[in-house]
Design a protein around this motif. Sequence first.
Motif, PDB file in Angstrom:
ATOM      1  N   VAL A 178      -9.430  -9.569 -12.558  1.00 32.79           N
ATOM      2  CA  VAL A 178      -8.970  -8.668 -11.731  1.00 32.79           C
ATOM      3  C   VAL A 178      -9.907  -8.604 -10.432  1.00 32.79           C
ATOM      4  CG1 VAL A 178      -8.446  -6.043 -11.304  1.00 32.79           C
ATOM      5  CG2 VAL A 178      -7.914  -7.256 -13.506  1.00 32.79           C
ATOM      6  N   GLY A 179     -11.418  -8.518 -10.758  1.00 34.05           N
ATOM      7  CA  GLY A 179     -12.164  -8.613  -9.711  1.00 34.05           C
ATOM      8  C   GLY A 179     -11.835 -10.053  -8.575  1.00 34.05           C
ATOM      9  N   ALA A 180     -11.593 -11.169  -9.312  1.00 33.91           N
ATOM     10  CA  ALA A 180     -11.462 -12.434  -8.625  1.00 33.91           C
ATOM     11  C   ALA A 180      -9.951 -12.072  -7.799  1.00 33.91           C
ATOM     12  CB  ALA A 180     -11.192 -13.644  -9.345  1.00 33.91           C
ATOM     13  N   LYS A 181      -8.941 -11.428  -8.350  1.00 34.53           N
ATOM     14  CA  LYS A 181      -7.677 -11.350  -7.763  1.00 34.53           C
ATOM     15  C   LYS A 181      -7.696 -10.242  -6.503  1.00 34.53           C
ATOM     16  CE  LYS A 181      -5.354 -14.552  -9.547  1.00 34.53           C
ATOM     17  NZ  LYS A 181      -5.426 -15.820  -8.973  1.00 34.53           N
ATOM     18  N   ALA A 182      -8.531  -9.252  -6.716  1.00 35.42           N
ATOM     19  CA  ALA A 182      -8.703  -8.366  -5.660  1.00 35.42           C
ATOM     20  C   ALA A 182      -9.604  -8.828  -4.661  1.00 35.42           C
ATOM     21  CB  ALA A 182      -9.131  -6.824  -6.161  1.00 35.42           C
ATOM     22  N   THR A 183     -10.809  -9.240  -5.044  1.00 36.44           N
ATOM     23  CA  THR A 183     -11.811  -9.587  -3.932  1.00 36.44           C
ATOM     24  C   THR A 183     -11.064 -10.543  -2.946  1.00 36.44           C
ATOM     25  OG1 THR A 183     -13.586  -9.359  -5.513  1.00 36.44           O
ATOM     26  CG2 THR A 183     -13.953 -10.816  -3.605  1.00 36.44           C
ATOM     27  N   HIS A 184     -10.382 -11.784  -3.518  1.00 37.59           N
ATOM     28  CA  HIS A 184     -10.087 -12.615  -2.702  1.00 37.59           C
ATOM     29  C   HIS A 184      -8.850 -12.147  -1.444  1.00 37.59           C
ATOM     30  CE1 HIS A 184      -5.937 -14.107  -4.289  1.00 37.59           C
ATOM     31  NE2 HIS A 184      -5.636 -14.435  -3.001  1.00 37.59           N
ATOM     32  N   LEU A 185      -8.358 -11.120  -1.776  1.00 38.28           N
ATOM     33  CA  LEU A 185      -7.566 -10.480  -0.758  1.00 38.28           C
ATOM     34  C   LEU A 185      -8.174  -9.376   0.103  1.00 38.28           C
ATOM     35  CD1 LEU A 185      -4.132 -10.099  -2.561  1.00 38.28           C
ATOM     36  CD2 LEU A 185      -4.824 -11.670  -0.777  1.00 38.28           C
ATOM     37  N   ASN A 186      -9.314  -8.796  -0.701  1.00 43.79           N
ATOM     38  CA  ASN A 186      -9.977  -7.447   0.270  1.00 43.79           C
ATOM     39  C   ASN A 186     -10.883  -7.906   1.090  1.00 43.79           C
ATOM     40  OD1 ASN A 186      -8.454  -5.984  -1.602  1.00 43.79           O
ATOM     41  ND2 ASN A 186     -10.469  -5.042  -3.116  1.00 43.79           N
ATOM     42  N   LYS A 187     -11.444  -9.203   0.870  1.00 44.66           N
ATOM     43  CA  LYS A 187     -12.392  -9.676   1.617  1.00 44.66           C
ATOM     44  C   LYS A 187     -11.913 -10.187   2.915  1.00 44.66           C
ATOM     45  CE  LYS A 187     -16.518 -10.284  -0.010  1.00 44.66           C
ATOM     46  NZ  LYS A 187     -17.911 -10.083   0.748  1.00 44.66           N
ATOM     47  N   LEU A 188     -10.690 -10.502   3.106  1.00 42.08           N
ATOM     48  CA  LEU A 188      -9.908 -10.824   4.266  1.00 42.08           C
ATOM     49  C   LEU A 188      -9.294  -9.794   4.981  1.00 42.08           C
ATOM     50  CD1 LEU A 188      -8.421 -14.074   2.528  1.00 42.08           C
ATOM     51  CD2 LEU A 188     -10.465 -13.993   4.109  1.00 42.08           C
ATOM     52  N   PRO A 189      -9.192  -9.980   6.442  1.00 43.04           N
ATOM     53  CA  PRO A 189      -8.690  -9.062   7.372  1.00 43.04           C
ATOM     54  C   PRO A 189      -7.243  -8.717   7.019  1.00 43.04           C
ATOM     55  CG  PRO A 189      -9.529 -11.058   8.684  1.00 43.04           C
ATOM     56  CD  PRO A 189      -9.883 -11.153   7.209  1.00 43.04           C
ATOM     57  N   GLN A 190      -6.590  -9.789   6.483  1.00 39.31           N
ATOM     58  CA  GLN A 190      -5.057  -9.607   5.947  1.00 39.31           C
ATOM     59  C   GLN A 190      -5.255  -8.757   4.785  1.00 39.31           C
ATOM     60  OE1 GLN A 190      -6.607 -12.557   6.704  1.00 39.31           O
ATOM     61  NE2 GLN A 190      -5.486 -13.950   8.036  1.00 39.31           N
ATOM     62  N   GLY A 191      -5.853  -8.457   3.806  1.00 40.61           N
ATOM     63  CA  GLY A 191      -5.691  -7.748   2.924  1.00 40.61           C
ATOM     64  C   GLY A 191      -6.425  -6.661   2.921  1.00 40.61           C
ATOM     65  N   GLU A 192      -7.574  -6.363   3.872  1.00 42.56           N
ATOM     66  CA  GLU A 192      -8.113  -4.968   4.139  1.00 42.56           C
ATOM     67  C   GLU A 192      -7.393  -3.875   4.082  1.00 42.56           C
ATOM     68  OE1 GLU A 192      -9.513  -2.973   6.264  1.00 42.56           O
ATOM     69  OE2 GLU A 192     -11.199  -2.216   4.697  1.00 42.56           O
ATOM     70  N   PRO A 193      -6.176  -3.865   4.794  1.00 43.67           N
ATOM     71  CA  PRO A 193      -5.426  -2.518   4.923  1.00 43.67           C
ATOM     72  C   PRO A 193      -5.325  -1.979   3.791  1.00 43.67           C
ATOM     73  CG  PRO A 193      -4.831  -4.125   6.713  1.00 43.67           C
ATOM     74  CD  PRO A 193      -5.876  -4.920   5.709  1.00 43.67           C
ATOM     75  N   GLU A 194      -4.584  -2.398   2.557  1.00 41.04           N
ATOM     76  CA  GLU A 194      -4.175  -2.250   1.792  1.00 41.04           C
ATOM     77  C   GLU A 194      -5.334  -2.179   0.486  1.00 41.04           C
ATOM     78  OE1 GLU A 194       0.324  -3.296   1.146  1.00 41.04           O
ATOM     79  OE2 GLU A 194      -0.537  -5.080   1.872  1.00 41.04           O
ATOM     80  N   LYS A 195      -6.224  -2.394   0.772  1.00 40.79           N
ATOM     81  CA  LYS A 195      -7.419  -2.550  -0.178  1.00 40.79           C
ATOM     82  C   LYS A 195      -7.525  -1.367  -1.248  1.00 40.79           C
ATOM     83  CE  LYS A 195     -11.870  -2.149   0.659  1.00 40.79           C
ATOM     84  NZ  LYS A 195     -13.523  -2.753   1.300  1.00 40.79           N
ATOM     85  N   ASP A 196      -7.526  -0.139  -0.967  1.00 43.41           N
ATOM     86  CA  ASP A 196      -7.361   1.012  -1.785  1.00 43.41           C
ATOM     87  C   ASP A 196      -6.270   0.871  -2.802  1.00 43.41           C
ATOM     88  OD1 ASP A 196      -9.790   1.735  -0.592  1.00 43.41           O
ATOM     89  OD2 ASP A 196      -9.101   3.662   0.111  1.00 43.41           O
ATOM     90  N   LYS A 197      -5.165   0.800  -2.147  1.00 39.32           N
ATOM     91  CA  LYS A 197      -3.961   0.766  -2.880  1.00 39.32           C
ATOM     92  C   LYS A 197      -3.938  -0.356  -3.955  1.00 39.32           C
ATOM     93  CE  LYS A 197       0.975   0.119  -2.183  1.00 39.32           C
ATOM     94  NZ  LYS A 197       1.588  -1.042  -1.368  1.00 39.32           N
ATOM     95  N   ARG A 198      -4.450  -1.549  -3.481  1.00 34.92           N
ATOM     96  CA  ARG A 198      -4.396  -2.828  -4.304  1.00 34.92           C
ATOM     97  C   ARG A 198      -5.532  -2.549  -5.581  1.00 34.92           C
ATOM     98  NH1 ARG A 198      -6.265  -5.921  -0.682  1.00 34.92           N
ATOM     99  NH2 ARG A 198      -4.100  -6.626  -0.185  1.00 34.92           N
ATOM    100  N   VAL A 199      -6.513  -2.036  -5.123  1.00 34.66           N
ATOM    101  CA  VAL A 199      -7.598  -1.938  -6.281  1.00 34.66           C
ATOM    102  C   VAL A 199      -7.091  -0.635  -7.329  1.00 34.66           C
ATOM    103  CG1 VAL A 199      -9.983  -0.989  -6.669  1.00 34.66           C
ATOM    104  CG2 VAL A 199      -9.560  -2.690  -5.041  1.00 34.66           C
ATOM    105  N   LEU A 200      -6.465   0.391  -6.927  1.00 36.31           N
ATOM    106  CA  LEU A 200      -6.137   1.398  -7.954  1.00 36.31           C
ATOM    107  C   LEU A 200      -5.152   0.835  -8.565  1.00 36.31           C
ATOM    108  CD1 LEU A 200      -6.429   4.636  -5.517  1.00 36.31           C
ATOM    109  CD2 LEU A 200      -7.887   3.974  -7.287  1.00 36.31           C
ATOM    110  N   GLY A 201      -3.993   0.362  -8.031  1.00 33.55           N
ATOM    111  CA  GLY A 201      -2.973  -0.278  -8.750  1.00 33.55           C
ATOM    112  C   GLY A 201      -3.611  -1.226  -9.700  1.00 33.55           C
ATOM    113  N   MET A 202      -3.950  -2.356  -9.207  1.00 29.27           N
ATOM    114  CA  MET A 202      -4.616  -3.185 -10.305  1.00 29.27           C
ATOM    115  C   MET A 202      -5.372  -2.983 -11.452  1.00 29.27           C
ATOM    116  SD  MET A 202      -5.022  -6.435  -7.750  1.00 29.27           S
ATOM    117  CE  MET A 202      -4.962  -7.856  -8.927  1.00 29.27           C
TER     118      MET A 202
END
Lengths: 250, 252
Positions: A178-202
């Motif tokens: 989960v850390g890998a899958k969340a980090t690879h999107l959270n680290k990029l500007p394309q994934g940053e806006p949905e970071k909170d929703k992503r992390v809580l959901g996953m």
Amino acid sequence: MNLTLKVWRQAHADDTGSIETYPAENIPEEASFLEMLDIVNERIIEDGGDPIHFDHDCREGICGMCSLTINGVPHSKETGITTCQVHMRKFRDGDTIWVEPFRARAFPIVKDLITDRSAFDRIVAAGGYISVRTGAAPDANATPVPKIDADAAFDAAACIGCGACVAACKNASAMLFVGAKATHLNKLPQGEPEKDKRVLGMVRQMDAEGFGNCTNQYECEGVCPKEISADVIAKLNRDYAAAAGREAVE
Amino acid sequence: MNALGQSLLNFWRSSIGKKLIVAVTGIILVGFLLAHMAGNLLIFQGRESMNDYAYFLHHFLHGVGIWLFRIVLLGAFILHIVTTIALVRQNRGARSEKYACEATVKASLSSKIMIWSGLTVLGFVIFHIFHFTIRVDPDLAGMKDPGDPSRHDVYGMVIAGFQNPLVVLFYIIAVTLLCSHLRHGIASLFQTLGLRSEKTRVAIQYAGIAIAIILWLGFLSIPTLITFGAIEDNGEAGKHSSTTFVIDPPKC
């Protein structure tokens, strides 16, 4: 090479299962581990038996389909490779090799060494994506990404979702995945806006699937065929704490 | 339930939420241990310093301070244990089937014995509170400071309390296991708080080991030196004069 295999056999999901012993004789040392199982299976079939069932696909270490816990270590004690990349020359003539499935309540056994790892798919479906329409491939530098972030995201994106991290963890925790899958999107500007929703959901889906809790032994990091660092777990912890805090007050 | 309550419930139910609770309560407990060790080391300053410190603790904020402190500490201790039990129960459920061939590739020994070191520390804390805080032994409870008989003689009590070799042995075992617990626990809390990265990884690992070693040396120096007779209670009052270091002076 002449070897003895101690293999987990389980007829179906509800069977209790047990370890069975098989001789593996005249195995060429240049054979891969899965080819060795193929040879053993041919002999079992010739003798009219039920071959050992195991997962495999690309056999070149990139699909994440092969599994197997070999002598207590997922993908064997060789580092940075998957089971399909393990070769018999790494064993000695006369060795006894224990072959078991990836064990976790969240990975129920389908048959023998095959486990159902679809819990990972459901975790990804709970937030491991970017929901904006991406359209055609953008120009390479249209969205500037700092090199350090691009590298970190790429390292995390190397995860092939094999589940070795879960299998190695005494708590069957999926935090490295989960850390890998969340980090690879959270680290990029394309994934940053949905970071909170992503992390809580996953994380909530991970818990709902029945994976255990990380106790920081880093066995997952030690067996990961893509050598993903447990630093992604720290990042997931940090992102989750921030997201849960914001969720509580906003 | 309102939205805030639901968020807090979600936090408690989540694996990371519970681990954050263990980490934060762990920080409180490590902070206490460092302060407790520093206070204990006043025994080397002599009876007056030790008893002054004990008197200060018991009369800080007109005696309310120590109870506030105890409530926070007890709360952190209980929360640390209760949350850990909840996590362990989930962990055991997540891996109900064990491997026939068990192996590890990098787990440290201290990480493997966390539950046993933790349970030993729990047993020791209960013993330690009965021994030196509640003082169930009337001989220890009745000790008075020779310089000021109105106050308890903590200095004499500690020396008398460590005259029993079994008490010293239990103390050494428990403190050693406590430090094993901390060697893994301190590094883990940085990970749980999300502070571990490529830059900090090595420093965090050594911080855990260093704090564990400092606490081990600090706590065990006292019963060890008392056992070997390097600290004795000669019954005299007054600063420094009450401590008798019987180690032979260096031969020049």
